[in-house]
Design a protein around this motif. Structure first.
Motif, PDB file in Angstrom:
ATOM      1  N   ARG A  94       0.835  -1.214   0.000  1.00 52.61           N
ATOM      2  CA  ARG A  94       0.000   0.000   0.000  1.00 52.61           C
ATOM      3  C   ARG A  94       0.864   1.257   0.000  1.00 52.61           C
ATOM      4  O   ARG A  94       1.725   1.420   0.875  1.00 52.61           O
ATOM      5  CB  ARG A  94      -0.875   0.032   1.256  1.00 52.61           C
ATOM      6  N   SER A 100      -9.645  -1.481   2.901  1.00 52.40           N
ATOM      7  CA  SER A 100      -9.711  -2.012   4.267  1.00 52.40           C
ATOM      8  C   SER A 100      -8.737  -1.296   5.200  1.00 52.40           C
ATOM      9  O   SER A 100      -8.978  -1.217   6.404  1.00 52.40           O
ATOM     10  CB  SER A 100      -9.468  -3.526   4.275  1.00 52.40           C
ATOM     11  N   ASP A 175      -2.614   0.704  -4.278  1.00 51.96           N
ATOM     12  CA  ASP A 175      -2.251  -0.522  -3.549  1.00 51.96           C
ATOM     13  C   ASP A 175      -2.455  -1.712  -4.475  1.00 51.96           C
ATOM     14  O   ASP A 175      -3.026  -1.556  -5.562  1.00 51.96           O
ATOM     15  CB  ASP A 175      -3.065  -0.670  -2.239  1.00 51.96           C
TER      16      ASP A 175
HETATM   17  P1  TMP Z   1      -8.306  -4.104   0.588  1.00 50.20           P
HETATM   18  O1  TMP Z   1      -8.116  -2.624   0.800  1.00 50.20           O
HETATM   19  O2  TMP Z   1      -9.734  -4.486   0.347  1.00 50.20           O
HETATM   20  O3  TMP Z   1      -7.662  -4.900   1.672  1.00 50.20           O
HETATM   21  O4  TMP Z   1      -7.534  -4.466  -0.766  1.00 50.20           O
HETATM   22  C1  TMP Z   1      -6.163  -4.211  -0.920  1.00 50.20           C
HETATM   23  C2  TMP Z   1      -5.735  -4.544  -2.341  1.00 50.20           C
HETATM   24  O5  TMP Z   1      -5.837  -5.938  -2.582  1.00 50.20           O
HETATM   25  C3  TMP Z   1      -6.586  -3.881  -3.429  1.00 50.20           C
HETATM   26  O6  TMP Z   1      -5.716  -3.421  -4.452  1.00 50.20           O
HETATM   27  C4  TMP Z   1      -7.473  -4.956  -3.940  1.00 50.20           C
HETATM   28  C5  TMP Z   1      -6.688  -6.214  -3.686  1.00 50.20           C
HETATM   29  N1  TMP Z   1      -7.518  -7.349  -3.314  1.00 50.20           N
HETATM   30  C6  TMP Z   1      -7.477  -8.524  -4.042  1.00 50.20           C
HETATM   31  O7  TMP Z   1      -6.750  -8.604  -5.045  1.00 50.20           O
HETATM   32  N2  TMP Z   1      -8.239  -9.574  -3.656  1.00 50.20           N
HETATM   33  C7  TMP Z   1      -9.028  -9.530  -2.546  1.00 50.20           C
HETATM   34  O8  TMP Z   1      -9.703 -10.532  -2.243  1.00 50.20           O
HETATM   35  C8  TMP Z   1      -9.072  -8.318  -1.788  1.00 50.20           C
HETATM   36  C9  TMP Z   1      -9.938  -8.207  -0.566  1.00 50.20           C
HETATM   37  C10 TMP Z   1      -8.300  -7.266  -2.193  1.00 50.20           C
END
Ligand code: TMP
Length: 236
Positions: A94, A100, A175
């Motif tokens: 990130r 999240s 990210d």
């Molecule tokens: P998040 O902010 O939902 O944790 O996601 C962080 C990064 O990871 C964002 O670029 C999307 C990616 N991601 C996936 O590739 N697969 C997933 O299942 C999730 C939740 C996020």
């Protein structure tokens, strides 16, 4: 190379064995899910775009010293990759707060982190991919200390290479999520995909979202965002 039996079907891809035990063929689907499969839909053309964008970026990384599973693009949706054992971790990098992380820490989306943040989640849908740290990973033997250090070093290097490359295309890398695999000779290589499904891409000037958040959040213009990324990166 010939597809033989289907080994695995995930949410966005199928993986086939081939007549050569060292190689698999991945086939990208148009299916999209979010929130651990609770939200389901189709993004027309996504499979072909993610296949081509992933391969384009993996080639760039290979040329710059990051080993990947990429072998050869077969057609719009299908690619030959090295057969690996997937390390059961989602490796998240990130640069800017979003998603999240924003929720967990109460940081507005768009705030630049003072340092790059690295997170690990254990890949297990039944558990909802819980966040874990180095101690959990070593205790559960999902990776050794040496493998985890290698994974972290590759993740930071990939972040630098992709951030610089995407900037040229007017894209800010907010990210992204990586997965790594182990080849039969024990080497750690980048696997899975690097696409608008697995990265947050914002337009550098307008901060418009050009990734799967348009689907997750019902923002509309989902297909157009994927097409825009393909156009900016591959010029088509
Ligand atoms: P998040 O902010 O939902 O944790 O996601 C962080 C990064 O990871 C964002 O670029 C999307 C990616 N991601 C996936 O590739 N697969 C997933 O299942 C999730 C939740 C996020």
């Amino acid at each position: 190379m010939e597809k033989t039996t289907q080994m695995y079907e995930g949410k966005a891809k199928k993986v086939f064995a081939t007549n050569d035990p060292d190689y698999c063929i991945v086939s990208y689907k148009d299916d999209a899910t979010a929130f651990n499969g609770l939200k389901k839909g189709t993004i027309l053309g996504k499979g072909a775009i993610n296949n081509r964008v992933t391969n384009h970026l993996m080639k760039l990384l290979e040329q710059n010293g990051v080993p990947t599973h990429f072998v050869e693009e077969l057609n719009d949706r299908e690619t030959v990759v090295k057969r690996v054992t997937i390390v059961p971790l989602e490796v998240i990098v990130r640069n800017i707060a979003a998603g999240s992380l924003s929720k967990r820490l109460g940081l507005p989306e768009g705030v630049k982190m003072k340092r790059t943040v690295l997170e690990y989640c254990y890949k297990d849908d039944d558990l909802g991919d819980p966040m874990v740290n180095d101690y959990h990973i070593l205790a559960m033997e999902w990776a050794t200390r040496e493998e985890l250090d290698q994974i972290a070093a590759y993740a930071f290097k990939i972040n630098q290479l992709l951030t610089d490359y995407l900037k040229e295309a007017g894209i800010e890398l907010i990210d992204f999520k990586l997965e790594f695999g182990k080849t039969s000779d024990g080497a750690i290589v980048l696997a899975d995909e690097i696409s608008p499904d697995t990265c947050r891409f914002w337009d550098i000037a307008t901060h418009e979202k050009l990734d799967k958040d348009r689907f997750r959040r019902d923002l509309g213009g989902v297909e157009d965002a994927y097409k825009e990324i393909l156009k900016r990166l591959l010029g088509e």
